[in-house]
Design an enzyme around this catalytic site. Structure first.
Site, PDB file in Angstrom:
ATOM      1  CG  ASP A  66      -0.168  -0.488   2.706  1.00  0.00           C
ATOM      2  OD1 ASP A  66       0.989  -0.400   2.673  1.00  0.00           O
ATOM      3  OD2 ASP A  66      -1.000  -1.245   3.383  1.00  0.00           O
ATOM      4  CG  ASP A 135      -9.231  -1.379  12.293  1.00  0.00           C
ATOM      5  OD1 ASP A 135      -8.102  -2.346  11.957  1.00  0.00           O
ATOM      6  OD2 ASP A 135      -9.609  -0.454  11.941  1.00  0.00           O
ATOM      7  CG  HIS A 137      -6.182  -2.237   9.231  1.00  0.00           C
ATOM      8  ND1 HIS A 137      -6.429  -1.281  10.318  1.00  0.00           N
ATOM      9  CD2 HIS A 137      -4.951  -2.036   8.718  1.00  0.00           C
ATOM     10  CE1 HIS A 137      -5.128  -0.785  10.317  1.00  0.00           C
ATOM     11  NE2 HIS A 137      -4.409  -1.340   9.495  1.00  0.00           N
ATOM     12  CD  GLU A 142      -8.873   1.681   8.020  1.00  0.00           C
ATOM     13  OE1 GLU A 142      -8.505   0.473   8.752  1.00  0.00           O
ATOM     14  OE2 GLU A 142      -8.190   2.819   8.080  1.00  0.00           O
TER      15      GLU A 142
END
Length: 259
Positions: A66, A135, A137, A142
Site C-alpha cells: 500500500d 481493528d 484491517h 479498513e
C-alpha cells in the site's frame, strides 16, 4: 489456516524468515512486503541471513502492499521509502525489482489498475507478508471493505491514523487517504503470512481466526484462502479459544510437510 503460537516476537520473526528463505532459495520468487512495525523483526532476520548465510534476493521481485495518497515518494514515511530503508536496500534485490504503488499518480484509479496488472504480469505473489491492525484491517482495507476488493483508494479511519501517528511529526500530518491492495488482490497470493504481535492485537487475531467471516474484520477474509499461516506470539494469542489445539497440531506436524 495454520495457526502457530510462538513464545515471543523473536521466535515469530525467525519462523517467518524460515518460510521466506525456503521460497527464495527454491528459485525466482515474488514477495509481497508489508510495512509498519510488525514485520520489522522478520526483515532484520532476513538481512542477517543475507549477510551471514549468503541468502540472496538477486532473483526475487517484491511488491509493496500500500501507499499513502499524495505523499511524495521521497518522503521518509512513504511506504516506498520505508520498505527500502528497513529491508530491500539492505539486501541484494536487482535494480527495478522492488515495485511500489505511486501515491502521487495523477489518476489514482488508473494507477490501482496498473498495479494489479503488474503483479499479474510478474506471475503473482508467492509469499505475502501481512500485519494486522487493532481493528482487523490488513493492508489498508479498513472495516467494511469488500472481501472481493481490488487495489483502490481507501479513506483511513481515525483509529488507523491514530495508530500511525507515531511515525509522523504530529497526528495532523498523517494522510487521510491511501492506495491499497484489496482483499481480493491479497487473496491471490499463493502463500500468506499473517503476523500478530502483542496483546493489543489479540482481539483482532481472535476475530480473524476464530470469528465469523465478516467485512467488519477484514482479516477474516483469509479464512477463504487455501494457504495462510498465522504467526503469533503468546500475547497476541491470548484471546484465542483453541490455543491448545493449535499447539498440538503444530507439535505433530509431519517432518515432510512444509509450512
Amino acid at each position: 489456516m495454520e495457526i502457530i503460537v510462538l513464545p515471543d516476537a523473536d521466535a515469530v520473526a525467525a519462523t517467518a524468515a524460515d518460510i521466506i528463505e525456503a521460497r527464495v532459495r527454491r528459485g525466482p520468487a515474488v514477495l509481497g512486503l508489508a510495512t509498519g512495525s510488525t514485520p520489522l523483526g522478520t526483515y532484520a532476520e532476513l538481512i542477517r541471513r543475507h549477510r551471514e548465510r549468503g541468502l540472496s534476493f538477486a532473483q526475487a521481485q517484491a511488491f509493496t502492499l500500500d501507499e499513502y495518497l499524495g505523499l511524495p515518494a521521497e518522503h521518509p514515511e512513504s511506504y516506498r521509502s520505508v520498505i527500502r530503508r528497513e529491508f530491500t536496500d539492505n539486501v541484494d534485490f536487482a535494480e527495478g525489482a522492488v515495485h511500489s504503488i505511486d501515491g502521487q499518480a495523477e489518476d489514482p484509479e488508473a494507477e490501482a489498475e496498473r498495479y494489479d496488472a503488474s503483479i499479474a504480469a510478474a506471475g503473482g505473489i508467492d509469499v505475502q507478508i501481512l500485519g494486522i491492525g487493532t481493528d482487523g484491517h490488513i493492508g489498508f482495507n479498513e472495516p467494511m471493505s469488500s472481501l472481493a476488493s481490488r487495489t483502490r483508494i481507501k479513506t483511513l479511519t481515525e483509529q488507523t491514523r491514530k495508530d500511525n501517528a507515531r511515525f509522523f511529526p504530529s497526528p495532523d500530518d498523517v494522510p487521510h487517504h491511501v492506495l491499497t491492495q484489496g482483499l481480493g488482490t491479497i487473496r491471490e497470493a499463493r502463500h500468506i503470512l499473517l503476523i500478530g504481535l502483542g496483546a493489543a492485537k489479540a482481539e483482532a487475531i481472535a476475530a480473524a481466526v476464530e470469528g465469523p467471516l465478516a467485512a467488519l474484520c477484514p482479516a477474516s477474509a483469509l479464512q477463504l484462502h487455501p494457504h495462510t499461516t498465522v504467526l503469533v506470539d503468546t500475547d497476541a494469542a491470548s484471546r484465542l479459544e483453541h490455543t491448545e489445539y493449535y499447539q498440538y497440531t503444530h507439535s505433530q506436524k509431519p517432518s515432510w510437510q512444509a509450512y
